[in-house]
Motif scaffolding. Structure first.
Motif, PDB file in Angstrom:
ATOM      1  N   ASP A 143       2.092   1.927  -3.390  1.00  0.00           N
ATOM      2  CA  ASP A 143       1.074   2.129  -4.374  1.00  0.00           C
ATOM      3  C   ASP A 143       0.890   0.641  -5.198  1.00  0.00           C
ATOM      4  O   ASP A 143       0.899   0.715  -6.346  1.00  0.00           O
ATOM      5  CB  ASP A 143       1.085   3.247  -5.362  1.00  0.00           C
ATOM      6  CG  ASP A 143       1.140   4.397  -4.494  1.00  0.00           C
ATOM      7  OD1 ASP A 143       0.350   4.671  -3.508  1.00  0.00           O
ATOM      8  OD2 ASP A 143       1.779   5.609  -4.934  1.00  0.00           O
ATOM      9  N   GLN A 144       1.247  -0.424  -4.590  1.00  0.00           N
ATOM     10  CA  GLN A 144       1.078  -1.768  -5.099  1.00  0.00           C
ATOM     11  C   GLN A 144       2.286  -1.909  -6.231  1.00  0.00           C
ATOM     12  O   GLN A 144       2.090  -2.838  -6.875  1.00  0.00           O
ATOM     13  CB  GLN A 144      -0.203  -1.923  -5.803  1.00  0.00           C
ATOM     14  CG  GLN A 144      -1.521  -1.748  -5.146  1.00  0.00           C
ATOM     15  CD  GLN A 144      -1.367  -2.739  -3.669  1.00  0.00           C
ATOM     16  OE1 GLN A 144      -1.070  -3.599  -3.566  1.00  0.00           O
ATOM     17  NE2 GLN A 144      -2.049  -1.849  -2.657  1.00  0.00           N
ATOM     18  N   GLN A 157       0.841  -1.184   0.217  1.00  0.00           N
ATOM     19  CA  GLN A 157      -0.172  -0.177   0.084  1.00  0.00           C
ATOM     20  C   GLN A 157       1.045   1.354  -0.010  1.00  0.00           C
ATOM     21  O   GLN A 157       0.388   2.274  -0.951  1.00  0.00           O
ATOM     22  CB  GLN A 157      -0.876   0.034   1.282  1.00  0.00           C
ATOM     23  CG  GLN A 157      -2.087   0.820   1.053  1.00  0.00           C
ATOM     24  CD  GLN A 157      -3.123   0.378   2.042  1.00  0.00           C
ATOM     25  OE1 GLN A 157      -3.193  -0.619   2.758  1.00  0.00           O
ATOM     26  NE2 GLN A 157      -4.492   0.860   1.962  1.00  0.00           N
TER      27      GLN A 157
END
Ligand SMILES: NC(=O)c1ccc[n+]([C@@H]2O[C@H](COP(=O)([O-])OP(=O)(O)OC[C@H]3O[C@@H](n4cnc5c(N)ncnc54)[C@H](OP(=O)(O)O)[C@@H]3O)[C@@H](O)[C@H]2O)c1
Length: 221
Positions: A48-49, A45
């Protein structure tokens, strides 16, 4: 590379995961697999992956790895080395571990009989495991702040030049962090003992996010 962060649910483990998940497969280890899975999700997370991280128990993480970083407090060392000895095979093992305490007035280095945490690690792992002692003076908070330029050096010891080179490369992936060779594993106490010194300097002089950097005295260097 597959990098196991043993006890990687904590402060410095999270920091390494944040810095290395973009380029490597990060395997977060824990005594509890579900805790490690949660931490891996939290790391992705933050990123942002964009990266690879998953969680499992410590022994499975070590067994699946090329490189294992021991991210547990010194007094928990046996539970991730000697107790899990069977899981180690041919990994490079990184020890950022610092045995120290606070005596009420200042932080002090408390080396074991072997001379240093890294030398103790060596006695608890199978013969031939390549140990690199590194990252003792790098703050977990600084590692976790994914965009920070660290402006610091990390001082390293190892008996294995190829393993040291591999950890040099991993270090250079962390923005502006510079790896510095100090000597064989037998010199690790010199490096580990800098952490309590740094904490005292930070505390007594109100220096935020203190780090260590070797400078040249020559102005033209
Ligand atoms: N924090 C820093 O800024 C920093 C900087 C340089 C070096 N270091 C070194 O890095 C190491 C880890 O520091 P940290 O601050 O990240 O530690 P931490 O957050 O206090 O603990 C790390 C993990 O250790 C595991 N653990 C706790 N008790 C255990 C036990 N009995 N058996 C097995 N695992 C246990 C826990 O994982 P599970 O509960 O998931 O099993 C915990 O998440 C230390 O040796 C420290 O000297 C830290």
């Amino acid at each position: 590379m597959k990098i196991a962060l043993v006890g990687g649910t904590g402060n410095i483990g999270t920091g390494f995961a944040v810095r290395w998940a973009a380029n490597h497969e990060i395997i977060i280890g824990s005594r509890k697999a579900d805790k490690a899975e949660e931490r891996a999700k939290a790391v992705l997370q933050i990123l942002d992956q964009e990266g690879t991280a998953w969680g499992t128990d410590n022994d499975s993480a070590i067994a699946a790895s090329d490189v294992a970083v021991l991210c547990v407090p010194y007094d928990r060392l046996t539970s991730v080395t000697g107790d899990l000895k069977e899981s180690y095979d041919n990994q490079v093992v990184i020890s950022p571990i610092v045995p120290m305490n606070y005596n009420g007035k200042f932080f002090q280095y408390c080396p074991p009989a072997e001379g240093s945490a890294a030398q103790r690690v060596k006695t608890m792992l199978p013969e031939g495991i390549k140990i690199v002692s590194a990252f003792h003076t790098i703050s977990a908070a600084a590692l976790q702040a994914k965009d920070w330029e660290l402006k610091a050096d990390t001082l390293m010891c190892s008996d294995y030049p190829e393993a040291l080179e591999l950890v040099f490369d991993l270090t250079r992936e962390i923005k502006s962090l510079r790896p510095i060779k100090i000597g064989p594993l037998a010199a690790s106490s010199l490096v580990e003992s800098l952490t309590p010194m740094l904490l005292n300097a930070a505390r007594k002089n109100k220096i935020k996010d203190a780090g260590i950097c070797i400078v040249s005295e020559r102005r033209d260097a």
